[in-house]
Structures are given as structure tokens and as C-alpha cells.
Design an enzyme around this catalytic site. Sequence first.
Site, PDB file in Angstrom:
ATOM      1  N   LEU A 529       7.496 -25.782 -37.794  1.00 25.31           N
ATOM      2  CA  LEU A 529       6.980 -24.895 -38.834  1.00 25.31           C
ATOM      3  C   LEU A 529       8.017 -24.661 -39.915  1.00 25.31           C
ATOM      4  O   LEU A 529       7.699 -24.353 -41.050  1.00 25.31           O
ATOM      5  CB  LEU A 529       6.601 -23.543 -38.233  1.00 25.31           C
ATOM      6  CG  LEU A 529       5.424 -23.523 -37.280  1.00 25.31           C
ATOM      7  CD1 LEU A 529       5.336 -22.176 -36.602  1.00 25.31           C
ATOM      8  CD2 LEU A 529       4.146 -23.797 -38.042  1.00 25.31           C
ATOM      9  N   GLY A 532      14.740 -21.792 -39.301  1.00 24.25           N
ATOM     10  CA  GLY A 532      15.245 -20.424 -39.424  1.00 24.25           C
ATOM     11  C   GLY A 532      16.749 -20.447 -39.541  1.00 24.25           C
ATOM     12  O   GLY A 532      17.362 -21.507 -39.642  1.00 24.25           O
ATOM     13  N   GLY A 533      17.339 -19.268 -39.540  1.00 23.79           N
ATOM     14  CA  GLY A 533      18.776 -19.167 -39.686  1.00 23.79           C
ATOM     15  C   GLY A 533      19.532 -19.961 -38.637  1.00 23.79           C
ATOM     16  O   GLY A 533      20.532 -20.600 -38.931  1.00 23.79           O
ATOM     17  N   GLY A 535      18.096 -22.196 -36.190  1.00 22.36           N
ATOM     18  CA  GLY A 535      17.441 -23.311 -35.519  1.00 22.36           C
ATOM     19  C   GLY A 535      16.008 -23.445 -35.962  1.00 22.36           C
ATOM     20  O   GLY A 535      15.466 -22.579 -36.658  1.00 22.36           O
ATOM     21  N   PRO A 536      15.371 -24.538 -35.563  1.00 20.74           N
ATOM     22  CA  PRO A 536      14.011 -24.803 -35.998  1.00 20.74           C
ATOM     23  C   PRO A 536      12.981 -23.924 -35.290  1.00 20.74           C
ATOM     24  O   PRO A 536      13.240 -23.415 -34.203  1.00 20.74           O
ATOM     25  CB  PRO A 536      13.804 -26.271 -35.611  1.00 20.74           C
ATOM     26  CG  PRO A 536      14.754 -26.504 -34.493  1.00 20.74           C
ATOM     27  CD  PRO A 536      15.927 -25.603 -34.712  1.00 20.74           C
ATOM     28  N   VAL A 537      11.821 -23.762 -35.930  1.00 19.51           N
ATOM     29  CA  VAL A 537      10.724 -22.992 -35.353  1.00 19.51           C
ATOM     30  C   VAL A 537       9.529 -23.931 -35.200  1.00 19.51           C
ATOM     31  O   VAL A 537       9.197 -24.670 -36.121  1.00 19.51           O
ATOM     32  CB  VAL A 537      10.339 -21.805 -36.259  1.00 19.51           C
ATOM     33  CG1 VAL A 537       9.218 -21.005 -35.638  1.00 19.51           C
ATOM     34  CG2 VAL A 537      11.535 -20.918 -36.516  1.00 19.51           C
ATOM     35  N   LYS A 551      11.027 -20.272 -31.484  1.00 21.09           N
ATOM     36  CA  LYS A 551      12.272 -20.514 -32.209  1.00 21.09           C
ATOM     37  C   LYS A 551      13.283 -21.077 -31.219  1.00 21.09           C
ATOM     38  O   LYS A 551      13.572 -20.467 -30.193  1.00 21.09           O
ATOM     39  CB  LYS A 551      12.769 -19.211 -32.807  1.00 21.09           C
ATOM     40  CG  LYS A 551      14.111 -19.301 -33.497  1.00 21.09           C
ATOM     41  CD  LYS A 551      14.217 -18.171 -34.501  1.00 21.09           C
ATOM     42  CE  LYS A 551      15.625 -17.611 -34.539  1.00 21.09           C
ATOM     43  NZ  LYS A 551      15.712 -16.428 -35.386  1.00 21.09           N
ATOM     44  N   ASP A 648      18.620  -9.233 -43.837  1.00 19.64           N
ATOM     45  CA  ASP A 648      18.263 -10.557 -44.336  1.00 19.64           C
ATOM     46  C   ASP A 648      16.797 -10.591 -44.762  1.00 19.64           C
ATOM     47  O   ASP A 648      16.052 -11.499 -44.426  1.00 19.64           O
ATOM     48  CB  ASP A 648      18.559 -11.620 -43.273  1.00 19.64           C
ATOM     49  CG  ASP A 648      18.661 -13.014 -43.888  1.00 19.64           C
ATOM     50  OD1 ASP A 648      18.783 -13.111 -45.127  1.00 19.64           O
ATOM     51  OD2 ASP A 648      18.635 -14.006 -43.136  1.00 19.64           O
TER      52      ASP A 648
END
Length: 841
Positions: A529, A532-533, A535-537, A551, A648
Amino acid sequence: MILLPGHQSSASFSRTRATSRVMGLDRTINYLSYFLVLLSSFCLELGHATDTIAAPNFIKDSETIISNDGEFILGFFSPANSTYRYVGIWYAKLSTTHAIWVANRNKPLKTTSGILTISEDGNLVVLDGEKNIIWSSNVTGSVSNRSAQLLDSGNLVLHENTNTSIMWESFQHPSDSFLPKMKMSTNIVTGEKVQFTSWKSQSDPAVGTFSLGISVFNLPEIYIWNGSSPYWRSGPWDGQIFIGVPNMNSRYLNGFNLIDDKEGSFSFIFEFSNKSLLAHYVLTAQGNVLVYSTINGKDLVVWRSSLMSECNVYGKCGAYGYCNLKNKPICSCLEGFEPKNIEEWKREDWTSGCVRRKPLQCLKVSTGGKEGKKDGFLKVKMMKTPSLANWSSASEDECRYWCLENCSCIAYAYESGIGCMSWTREYLIDSQQFSSGGVDLYIRVASSELDKKEEVKVNVIVTVLVIGIVLIVAVCTLFLCRRRAKRKGFQGEENLVDNMNQDKLQELPIFSLEELASATNNFHQSNKLGQGGFGPVYKGKLLDGQEIAVKRLAKSSGQGLAEFMNEVVVISKLQHRNLVRLLGGCVEGEEKLLVYEYMPNKSLDAFLFDPINQELVDWKKRFNIIEGVGRGLLYLHRDSRLKIIHRDLKASNILLDEELNPKISDFGMARIFGGNEDQANTERIVGTYGYMSPEYAMEGRFSEKSDVFSFGVLLLEIVSGRKNTHFYHDEGTMSLVGLAWKMWNIDNLAALLDPKISRSKFGKEILRCIHVGLLCVQEFAKDRPTVSIVISMLKSEIVDLPYPRQPGFTVNQITSESESSYPNQKVCSINNVTVSMVLGR
Ligand SMILES: *[C@@H]1O[C@H](CO)[C@@H](O)[C@H](O)[C@H]1NC(C)=O
Ligand SMILES: *[C@@H]1O[C@H](CO)[C@@H](O)[C@H](O)[C@H]1NC(C)=O
Ligand SMILES: *[C@@H]1O[C@H](CO)[C@@H](O)[C@H](O)[C@H]1NC(C)=O
Ligand SMILES: *[C@@H]1O[C@H](CO)[C@@H](O)[C@H](O)[C@H]1NC(C)=O
Ligand SMILES: *[C@@H]1O[C@H](CO)[C@@H](O)[C@H](O)[C@H]1NC(C)=O
Ligand SMILES: *[C@@H]1O[C@H](CO)[C@@H](O)[C@H](O)[C@H]1NC(C)=O
Ligand SMILES: *[C@@H]1O[C@H](CO)[C@@H](O)[C@H](O)[C@H]1NC(C)=O
Ligand SMILES: *[C@@H]1O[C@H](CO)[C@@H](O)[C@H](O)[C@H]1NC(C)=O
Ligand SMILES: *[C@@H]1O[C@H](CO)[C@@H](O)[C@H](O)[C@H]1NC(C)=O
Ligand SMILES: CC(=O)N[C@H]1CO[C@H](CO)[C@@H](O)[C@@H]1O
């Protein structure tokens, strides 16, 4: 066709219940009247009138009217095991035929010859076969032309035909059921109340002994009374839950709201965003509260209150006693107290309560005794606080200090969503201890009681040490992980993770790696999808069909574990409709995964900054998103039980559900603040370039005002459909914030707007948003409004907005300035990715 009000002519209303017993002559009359109604609707253009009774029409037994959306029915009914007839309202689609409202509850009709109509004096009335008034809405005043309508909410209203003002409504005169949109209220100035009364029994709707309503002694609470004595209380409302109802599923509390009009009226109201939940509350004849909800098309009791546990009965354990279901016996004396009558306590009769073991020092002093060691407080954890608390807005320290200094204060408690509660009464009653939730209660005791506690502590410490050593060995593996994370450059300084927090992980539903791998098709690229900060989601689908977002923390990122734990700890404590929900987690070997609810419409940036998708979010949706993010942020800052700075906030961290409602996500950076801490420093600056406030980016100082800054940037982005990165403008490069400031000064805010928004209708609202946005991004944190003020400004509750001062970051200054003042600072400014800057000091 002129008929006198109440005349015995029957208007037929379609959709009568199957129980119609109209026959013979009745049927003829029925046909005739049907014809008349048809005729009248042609002549008078009545339209469809299935939800309305207007004089001279009426409904008789066996006929009903139905709300426009088909959810509610008004008609005649008999309760279980009774032949009496009552006029009431019930849910059309629930199998519980229990009427949620009953008109003639104290005066049943003995035959089926009753009718419901509007009387000559304009009241809604139930008449028996002899035209005697059995029940009346009792509105006084001039005779006028009124009609009654059953609304989609289930509210039966009697209104004027001429000016539609409401003269009477069933929501103001409820029976035993509390429905969405209904207001349970108490006005402490006028004494007016809207409260609920139980039925006598399941087969008799007459007013029973139990009532439910709001009692206000400094803090509003929900009470159930048996006659006039308290039977159950909810504990005070902390903005999110009732602290005495910790086991009530937050799903059913979500949507609850306290309305305090500041003029003495307090109301509780609830509403679910998911209409299909159809939940409502019923006060039963036994003093219980049941919550009915529709799940998979079936209605079920999903929660029940008081009688479920003996501990819930008001004052069960007497003065200074407290109740804990896990204890045997359930009642104990608070620490520093002993049973008043030990014999009675042995017989489990606790009503006599407890008395203080050692007199308080402050009392001795005030009666001329000599000075000794000062009294202190003993803490009892996870408590439903005693009834009748005094309240003040003092901070936790002030609260403690005040209570210690004032001899008449026998206990205090502090809860961030409520404030300072103190008890200055003769005794404490109705305390209860839970195994989770509740608040810490501090009880004043003589100092010798505290010493005694110390002795016990020494013994305990030895035991704890032994257990501790065993535990240390047990958590060794995780510990090693953390050390490695630190070695890889993580500075640990603001690390929230302590060993206690490992428990958090245990509390959370655990998924197995295998389960998640199969749900995401082995973390297949096509299910990705986004990034993210840390790692991948991935999108995934569990075996039961539930869609999830997973995540996966990058194995190589040394920062993973701390942020992972941080996120787990932070989110698992939060419940709000504008925050993304964490469903569980997984730690297996090197793998660390977090499982969230899946948001089908991705994140806000995918809409805002995409020329095609921009069209899909009109101004109404955008404003809804702004408000939702504001509410989520307010919850983080103020209304949750912790004070949380997100650090953030940005468009890519705002996820959208299927109706484009926003949910704040990515709590990897979030920082929990202690009770009265409101600013902190960090050497490790994390955040996203473009959204970071100057004091944070430059000096590492962050507070709720740094989130407000990010929110301001977000506001400007939503209005303009542009990213706050540098783009070229006629006069060189400039950030969005800089451009907004420039346009403000030359009075040309219109130039800022996203051309995709049609501005005609909402011009004022849009300009207001820009104005508020500029107030949020002011350079100095002290000038920026708090989130609650921001929300009031957006809703125009605050009308006159101050003039904004110069924003932070109007020119591309961060790199140059930071280089001069912080030579060792490393800035990795990749525009759309969270950056981490480490200040060497
Ligand atoms: C109605 O009466 C029957 C038989 O006496 C009893 O079993 C049932 O519980 C009663 N129902 C209610 C709602 O009182
Ligand atoms: C209406 O007024 C009558 C007479 O005062 C009273 O007996 C009755 O209880 C009232 N009805 C309601 C619903 O308040
Ligand atoms: C009452 O109001 C209805 C609807 O406005 C109207 O059709 C009717 O004529 C009125 N009746 C009287 C007696 O004023
Ligand atoms: C509506 O009409 C009724 C009766 O004519 C009157 O008592 C009431 O004050 C009116 N309400 C408004 C808002 O004008
Ligand atoms: C309610 O109060 C009445 C009268 O004081 C008492 O007899 C009854 O037991 C009470 N009911 C409950 C459930 O406590
Ligand atoms: C509403 O609740 C029902 C039942 O729990 C659920 O199946 C449905 O997906 C929910 N809808 C939304 C929009 O959340
Ligand atoms: C506590 O409440 C009582 C009653 O409302 C009030 O008289 C008293 O002054 C309050 N005490 C404090 C310290 O607020
Ligand atoms: C202590 O509290 C009581 C009750 O609120 C109040 O009357 C009294 O003035 C207070 N005393 C001091 C020393 O603050
Ligand atoms: C940053 O955003 C741009 C365009 O929005 C995109 O092409 C790029 O891949 C993004 N970078 C990362 C690291 O996600
Ligand atoms: C605007 C938009 O794309 N809305 C979509 C959000 O997600 C739901 C469910 O997947 C879609 O039906 C909407 O079209």
C-alpha cells in the site's frame, strides 16, 4: 369534507400490521374512509401521510403509523402476558417488541376500542371507546391547529401546522429507553430533567421503582435510583468514558457526548456513525441497563450493567469500604481503615463500613495536640472514585498540595480528562476497584500508617527481587534486541519502552507471522500500500474475510524496535473515531509487524495532490476532513487519558475510510507526556520537512504547539491542493506557507485556493480556514492557538480571529540557518519521507 376533530371516521393508514382485525361493516367504513383520504389528498395535497396524524384523522387499535424511513412504528400493543392495550412506539426491525415509548403507561385500555388522535384543544390524546381521555400530551395554551409526526429518530412530535414549532415531543418525556439523538438531561438551575423510568414488570409498562438520569454534584454522572436512593452510578465522565464503567465496550461508548451549556444544563447524548448498529439502552424493571444492538441482522443484548456484579450496587461496602469482585470476600476496608463492626463483616454484612485506625495528625494539631509527622497519602490503583467529589481545574501537584494542606480533605484523585477531584466529606462511599481502567485514588492517612507500609515493602522487595531476577532472564532476548538497536545509532534518550511495556504487547491480540504472510500473499509487491517511516505497509485479508493493513518493520532499520514498541504502547491506549485502530501485532524472530484496520481510500495526500483525485474531494468533504483531524488531535492532546504529541502529522499520515472520514495514523514518533509536562526537548529530531515547527526543527523543542504548526500546514495544503514543499512562483522559490503569508498581506487569498473547489457557496468558510491555518503556523509557539481553540475558530464559535503574525519558514531557510547554528546537524531532507536529524551535542 369537514369533520370535527375526534369524529368517529377512520382514516386508514397503509402498512398496518398483519394483526388487522377489520371485518364486515368496519371494512366498508374502511373502504369508504380510504376513498375519503384519497379524495382529500387530491384536494388538499396532503402527500403521503403514513408518519403523521393530523386532525381530524386518527388511528384506532390495529392501525399504525410508520416513520418515513421505516425504522419505527407507532400503534397499539399489549405487552407479554397482558391483554391490556397501550399506545407505544417500537422498532420495526428488531425482534424485541418491547416498546421504546409508551403513552398511557399508567392507564391501560381494557378493550381494543381505543383511538389516538389530536383533540379539539390541539393535544395528542388517547381516547377509550367512550371518548374519555385516557392520556393527553397536556400542552396548555391557546387552541391551535396541530399534527403529530413520527420522525426517523423515533421521536413523536406534536407541532403547529402554521409555523411548525414543536409543542411537545416524546424525547422530552421518555419511558425506559434511551435512543440515539435523545438527550438525557438535568438543569441544575431550573430543576428540569429528562430521565428514564423503568416499567413495573415486563408485562406492565406502568412507572416502576427505578429511574435513570443525570445527577450533578460538581461533576455530572449518570445514576440509577431505586425510589429515591441511589442504586448505581457511572462515575464521572472523562471526555471518553465513564470511569466507573471500564468494561463497557468502547464501541458502545464511542459516540457518547456530554453537552454542558455552561448555564446549568448538562446532557448526555449518543449517536453511532454506523447506523446499522441501531443500539439503544433500556432500563429494566429490575434496575439493570441493557444495550441492544443489531449485529448481522439479529438484535442482541450486548452489554448489561448493574446487577451483573454485586459490586455495582451503590455503597455496597459501606463508608470507607471498597468492592473488588476478584477479592474474597468482595468488600475490604480502604488502607488505613478497619471494619467498624467486625462481627457484621464476618457475616458479610458490610453496610456498617469501616473506621480510621490511626487518627490524622492534622486533626490532633487543630485540637491543640503537639506537632508530629505530617499525614500522607496512600495510593489505591484502578479505582472507581467515591461518590460526591469536589472538582477543581487544579493541576495534579496543586491538587495534592491543596488536599494535604487542608485537613478537611480526606482523599484526592487526578485524571487528565477530568481534573482534580477531592473529597471533603465525612466519609468515602461507593469505591470500587477494577482489574484495569479506573483512576488512582489517594487517601489521607496518618504518617504511622505510611511507615507500616514501608515495613511491608521491605519484605515485598526481597520477594520481588527474586522474581525480578527470573524475569530478567526471561526478557533477556528482547533486552539484547534493544541493545543492538541502540548500538546501531538509536539514542534511547526518549525511549518510552521500559520492561513494563512489554506487557502491553502481551495484552494485544497476537497474530502469527504465518497468518500475516498468508493474508498478504507472502508480502507480495502487488499488495503493497505504501512506505511508512520504518517499513512498507501491505494490504491483507484474514481467513475470516476481514481486511487489514500490515506494517512490516524493515529488518535492517536499527530504529525499529523502539518505535515499534512505542506505537504499540501509544495506540493500544487510544480509542477515537479519528484515530486509526490497531488490531494487533506480531514479533517473531527478526520480524516485527503491526496490524491495523484497513482504510480503503488510502491517505489524504493521494487525494489532495493528485490532479484527478482532487476532483473527488469537494469543499464539504475537505472541511469534514479538517474537522476530523482536529478532533483526533484534540483527543491526543487533551481528551485521552494521556497527553500525546504526534510529532509527524502530515497528509500521508491521514488515512481515509470508505466515507472519506479521516483517521490519524503512524504513531511511531508519538511522545507521551506526563500529567503536567507540556514541553520537552529532544536531541533526536524526527518529523517531516515542511510540517515541522521552527522551534522543533531548530532546537528540538516540541509541545502540542508543534503539532498545531503541522496542522496549520495541513490546513493550507487542503485548501490549496498543493504541497508545502518549495515550488516556483513568479518571484522565485517559495513554500506554500510563505505564499499564503504573501497573499494574506496583499489581500489576495483567493489566489491560494485549489481551483477544483467551487468557492461560491463556502467562500467565507474557506477564507476562515486559511486565516486559522496562518494562525497555526505563526513562528512563535506561544502565539499559536491550542487545538481546542482552533476547533472553535473553525466552527465559528469564536468569531473574531486575531491577526496572524509572520509564520515560521517563509523562505527556504532551514538548511542555511541550521548549518550556521548547528554545524554538526545532519539533515536528510527528502521531502515526502520522515527525516531524522541527530544533533551532536
Ligand atoms: C408469560 O407467562 C409465562 C407462563 O406463566 C411465563 O413462562 C413467561 O415467562 C411470561 N413472560 C413474561 C415476559 O413475563
Ligand atoms: C395531564 O394532566 C392530567 C390532569 O392534570 C393528569 O392527570 C395527567 O397525569 C397528565 N398527563 C401527563 C401525561 O402528564
Ligand atoms: C389545519 O392545518 C392544515 C394543514 O396546514 C390545514 O389543511 C387545515 O385546514 C387546518 N385546519 C384548520 C381548522 O385551521
Ligand atoms: C407558533 O404558533 C403558536 C400558536 O399559534 C404560538 O404559540 C407559537 O409561539 C408560535 N411559534 C413561533 C416560533 O412563532
Ligand atoms: C429497591 O428498594 C426497595 C424499597 O427500599 C427494596 O425493597 C428493594 O429490595 C430494592 N431493590 C433492589 C433491587 O435493591
Ligand atoms: C457497521 O456495523 C456492521 C455490524 O457490526 C458492520 O458489518 C459494518 O461493516 C459496519 N459498517 C461500517 C461502515 O463501519
Ligand atoms: C466542595 O463542595 C461543597 C458543596 O458543593 C462546597 O461547599 C465546598 O466549598 C467545596 N469545597 C471545595 C474545596 O471546593
Ligand atoms: C479547607 O476546605 C474547607 C471546605 O472546602 C474550607 O471551608 C476551608 O476554608 C479550607 N481550609 C483551608 C485552610 O484551605
Ligand atoms: C516522493 O513523492 C514523489 C512524488 O510525490 C514520488 O515520486 C517519490 O517516489 C516519493 N518518494 C518516496 C521515497 O516515497
Ligand atoms: C472518493 C473515493 O475514492 N471513494 C471510495 C472510497 O472507498 C470506497 C470503498 O472502497 C469506494 O466505494 C469509494 O468510491
